[in-house]
Write an enzyme that holds these catalytic residues in place. Structure first.
Site, PDB file in Angstrom:
ATOM      1  N   SER A 134      68.904  34.115 -50.891  1.00 15.27           N
ATOM      2  CA  SER A 134      68.491  34.325 -49.500  1.00 15.27           C
ATOM      3  C   SER A 134      67.287  35.249 -49.407  1.00 15.27           C
ATOM      4  CB  SER A 134      69.636  34.951 -48.699  1.00 15.27           C
ATOM      5  OG  SER A 134      70.770  34.152 -48.797  1.00 15.27           O
ATOM      6  N   SER A 166      74.128  40.297 -53.306  1.00 16.11           N
ATOM      7  CA  SER A 166      75.380  41.003 -53.637  1.00 16.11           C
ATOM      8  C   SER A 166      75.349  41.495 -55.069  1.00 16.11           C
ATOM      9  CB  SER A 166      76.575  40.070 -53.474  1.00 16.11           C
ATOM     10  OG  SER A 166      76.696  39.658 -52.144  1.00 16.11           O
ATOM     11  N   GLU A 249      79.607  27.818 -55.654  1.00 16.66           N
ATOM     12  CA  GLU A 249      79.921  28.926 -54.773  1.00 16.66           C
ATOM     13  C   GLU A 249      80.839  28.465 -53.635  1.00 16.66           C
ATOM     14  OE1 GLU A 249      76.356  30.701 -53.281  1.00 16.66           O
ATOM     15  OE2 GLU A 249      77.247  32.691 -53.325  1.00 16.66           O
ATOM     16  N   GLU A 388      79.088  26.799 -40.405  1.00 16.47           N
ATOM     17  CA  GLU A 388      78.357  25.769 -39.647  1.00 16.47           C
ATOM     18  C   GLU A 388      77.607  24.844 -40.617  1.00 16.47           C
ATOM     19  OE1 GLU A 388      78.184  29.030 -38.764  1.00 16.47           O
ATOM     20  OE2 GLU A 388      79.297  28.941 -36.879  1.00 16.47           O
TER      21      GLU A 388
END
Ligand SMILES: Cc1cc2nc3c(=O)[nH]c(=O)nc-3n(C[C@H](O)[C@H](O)[C@H](O)COP(=O)(O)OP(=O)(O)OC[C@H]3O[C@@H](n4cnc5c(N)ncnc54)[C@H](O)[C@@H]3O)c2cc1C
Lengths: 406, 403
Positions: A134, A166, A249, A388
């Site tokens: 990201s 992370s 993931e 979503e």
């Protein structure tokens, strides 16, 4: 089952119990035990050491070819191992992204040297990983990655930024899709790399989350050099490698341990805690466990856990028969993450005003771990692709509905 | 044998064959004809099902069957659910055939099972009464001993396929004690041999499955017609409930999957605002939720069927879990099915309401979601007590709120 095999399994059970007696952290499971601070270096190191011990004893590392450090066990043995570890409430593994997402990606797209070099240390927990996917302007719209890589001899010079990375602060290695072709269209302009987090030009700045912790951070790439041989898959095909990572993931990561067949000991484990909580909590003079509304909700979670257990096995068999596409992972991703949230909400409602106590307050139940979990689950439906986006995958790729409009 | 996941080759074949057969022999046009028929029963279809070996599927060869297992049976049921097939299949096999096989005397089995397998008879069970709930307390139809026979009096409700049933199992009260589960006896009756049974069709929502009121007026049954032991009918009924509930789950999942397929097809076809409605994300995400629900409904249903097949003690838990989840999910699927079809979905001519009604009817049978969840809560309580109560409370920092 043959008597001989049952004997072997019993022996394994005894062996694990002896192992646990010898190796569990001092005071584990008793009121005297003081856990290291969540998210601290100490906690991370403890997780790594524990994983190494389990790996060396042959209790983790399944489903990977032997030449890459995999451990071979029968399904029955794996079930026994899982049962024993869950039953003791043994410490969690290092919790690095290595096993869950890097390992499957390397198995599928890695060069031979990459698999030999990286996978054994992923399994043993010796090296931790982070995922620099990201960016500020590439989250759900991952293909919009702006990080660039320019070839210079045997190396690529990478510039750009990731966010929400992370585990970056403890990571030894990272994976990142990088724009290596500035002219090619979306989806065809990326190459996928593994890189050493000690490389000059790589910097981690922690970000604080709503829990107060800093699991993730911003990561910066300032003229950072990555050897060409570190490319995973082909140049310009990084999008597909990244998709393999995301697929792993979404599926909740790599399965080290076979799910157990026994309902009493495993999947009900989590639900058992809710029963315990409900039995030990009174609201307005009434024991919560006697309230039919909460009984129904807790029972529903037991049902959903069993459904997930069987579904996982169904998917495993389907995958063996090559009847899966990978998109099915979105089903379990949505269901399990939303379930986590619903569970946490229920716990909060059982506890009422007491859910507010955070770690450090002497009134905090289980040192604030319920309150923490309640907050942490908010991230579950965002991390690894939002629910979503996953619903979109089911609609478009599984049901064949057209690209969506508002 | 361990629990199997997914279908083996033979089961895949059974699935394809049954889907083709039903599509050919009982398309929706035929379903609608049978709905209009007073009994909803097609003797020709029944014969053909027998010829395919469906009616003896789970019986051993000595009774004219093919000795297949419960999981195989659910594959047929899923397919039947997909077309809301009007057929006394569940009545004959689940409500009567299997309990006769498990608890019947040699004579009872010899007399009835081969006839079922050959498609010569239809059977059913008269259990429910006025409140429609499956529980021992509401069984009040009486069977009084007179010499070497019993005389049955009273009214049963919601009896499926009563009018076409040649054999009827009747749950009657032979004794009233404090424990309502004591003193229930199952009688096996050849309906063509006796007077005094009056079956009246009920006007119910789901016209693909006909139900009846059955009034018994001084109906004599010889004592040898008891299934199992005198006063000990309830444990048999528990097994009937277990198996039939799993069967209904299979049917519901079949119906739910078909309803979703119909809905998705419509989403791809119906145009509004110049685009197909399936491109609206509001609908896409709701369709995705139905996919998710059905994956877990199917998982629990398959687990329940496997557990029954394996005689696994977990079967009771599995069936309760399956029933509550399949019911909840499939009710949602058929409701969304109607909604996403718009006006056409609300018409009699569209098939969606047939699925809606069948699923809701099945959901009411043998306990709905909240009933089964309470059973699971009780089981959790037991497990909790077994699993070493208080283990978790020793965790650091635990403050016990009630001591
Ligand atoms: C706890 C946590 C850990 C994380 N760890 C990592 C990590 O290790 N590495 C990493 O690379 N990333 C990580 N992330 C980032 C995560 O992958 C992204 O946050 C996520 O993909 C969403 O991207 P975004 O934040 O840019 O939100 P956006 O993409 O801006 O989304 C905002 C909202 O819009 C919705 N939305 C966007 N597009 C659509 C669409 N097409 N249809 C419908 N709705 C849409 C989203 O669902 C969301 O609700 C982590 C995130 C969290 C919360």
């Amino acid at each position: 089952m043959a008597v001989e095999e049952t004997g072997k399994l019993d022996a394994l059970r005894q062996e694990i119990r002896a192992f646990l007696r010898k190796n569990l952290p001092k005071g584990w499971g008793t009121p005297e035990y003081v856990a290291p601070e969540r998210g601290s270096k100490e906690a991370h190191e403890l997780g790594k050491q524990w994983q190494k011990k389990l790996y060396d004893a042959g209790y983790t590392g399944f489903g990977v070819p032997k030449e890459y450090g995999g451990i071979e066990r029968s399904r029955e043995e794996m079930a026994v191992i899982r049962e024993e570890l869950t039953h003791t409430g043994a410490p969690p593994l290092a919790g690095s992204l290595g096993p869950s997402i890097v390992l499957p990606t390397l198995l599928r797209y890695g060069k031979e040297w990459q698999k030999k070099r990286f996978i054994p240390k992923i399994l043993s927990g010796e090296e931790s990983w982070c995922e620099c996917f990201s960016e500020p302007n590439a989250g759900s719209d991952l293909a919009n990655i702006q990080k660039t890589g320019v070839r210079d001899g045997d190396e690529w010079v990478v510039n750009g930024q990731s966010v929400w990375t992370s585990g970056a602060k403890f990571a030894d290695w990272g994976v990142a899709p990088v724009r290596t072709d500035l002219k090619a269209p979306r989806h065809r302009n990326l190459s996928y790399f593994v890189f050493d987090c000690k490389s000059p030009g790589f910097e981690v700045r922690p970000l604080r989350q709503m829990t107060g912790d800093s699991e993730f951070g911003e990561t910066f790439f300032d003229n950072m050099r990555i050897p060409h041989e570190n490319m995973v898959g082909e140049e310009g095909k990084g999008w597909y490698v990244a998709m393999a990572t995301l697929e792993a993931e979404r599926g909740g990561g790599f399965q080290f341990l076979a799910p157990s067949r026994r309902i009493e000991l495993t999947s009900l484990g989590g639900v058992d805690n809710f029963v315990e909580l409900a039995k030990n909590t009174k609201r307005r003079g009434k024991v919560v466990w006697e309230d039919p509304v909460f009984r129904q909700r807790i029972a529903q979670f037991a049902i959903e856990n069993e459904a997930m257990r069987y579904s996982r096995e169904r998917m495993r068999v389907k995958a063996q028969k090559k009847q899966t596409t990978g998109n099915e992972q979105s089903i379990s991703s949505i269901f399990s993450r939303e379930k986590n949230q619903r569970q946490a909400n229920m716990v909060a409602e059982i506890m009422g005003a007491n859910i507010q106590f955070m770690k450090g307050d002497k009134r905090a139940l289980d040192d604030g771990s319920w309150a923490y979990t309640f907050l942490r689950t908010r991230g579950n439906t965002i991390e690894t692709g939002t629910t979503e986006i996953n619903r979109g995958i089911i609609a478009e790729r599984m049901l064949g509905l057209p690209k969506s409009r508002a | 044998m361990p629990i199997e996941y997914g279908l083996n080759e033979q089961q895949e074949m059974l699935k394809t064959m049954s889907r083709d057969f039903i599509a050919k022999e009982c398309p929706m046009t035929r379903v609608r004809e049978l709905m209009k028929d007073e009994t909803g029963f097609s003797p020709e279809l029944w014969k053909k099902m027998a010829e395919l070996g469906w009616l003896g599927l789970v019986f051993p060869e000595e009774y004219g069957g093919t000795g297949m297992n419960f999981r195989d049976l659910t594959i047929l049921l899923e397919e039947m659910g997909r077309t809301v097939l009007p057929s006394p299949f569940i009545s004959t096999l689940l409500l009567a055939g299997l309990p006769i096989l498990a608890f019947g005397t040699k004579e009872q089995k010899d007399e009835i099972l081969p006839k079922i397998a050959r498609g010569e008879v239809v059977c059913t069970l008269a259990a429910l009464e006025e409140d429609g709930d499956w529980w021992a307390d509401s069984i009040n139809v009486r069977a009084d001993r007179k010499g070497d026979q019993y005389v049955i009096n009273g009214t049963k409700l919601f009896v499926p396929d009563a009018k076409v049933a040649n054999y009827m199992l009747i749950a009657a009260r032979t004794k009233r004690t404090e424990n309502p589960e004591e003193g229930i006896t199952l009688f096996l009756l050849d309906t063509r041999e006796v007077w005094g049974i009056l079956s009246t069709g009920l006007k119910t929502m789901d016209e693909t499955r006909k139900q009846y009121e059955v009034v018994f007026v001084n109906v004599p049954v010889p004592a040898k017609n008891i299934l199992g032991e005198l006063h000990q009918g309830w444990p048999i009924m528990k097994q009937i409930a277990l198996h039939t509930t799993a069967a209904l789950c299979a049917e519901m999942v079949g119906a739910g999957e078909k309803a979703l397929e119909m809905t998705v097809a419509y989403l791809k076809e119906r145009v509004a605002f110049g685009v197909v409605i399936g491109s609206f994300q509001a609908l896409q995400h709701r369709a995705a939720d139905l996919v998710i629900g059905l994956e877990y409904a199917r998982s629990l249903m398959e687990w329940a069927a496997e557990a029954i097949k394996e005689d696994d003690p977990d079967a009771i838990t599995a069936v309760s879990m399956a029933k509550s989840f399949c019911g909840d999910t499939c009710k949602k699927v058929v409701a969304e099915g109607i909604q996403m079809h718009g006006g056409i979905g609300f018409t009699w001519d569209h098939d969606m309401h047939l699925y809606f009604k069948r699923v809701w009817a099945s959901d009411t049978a043998f306990g709905d979601g909240s009933y089964h969840r309470e059973l699971i809560a009780k089981a959790l309580d037991e497990i909790h007590q077994l699993a070493g109560h208080g283990r978790w409370m020793k965790m650091p920092g635990r403050i016990t709120q009630t001591g």
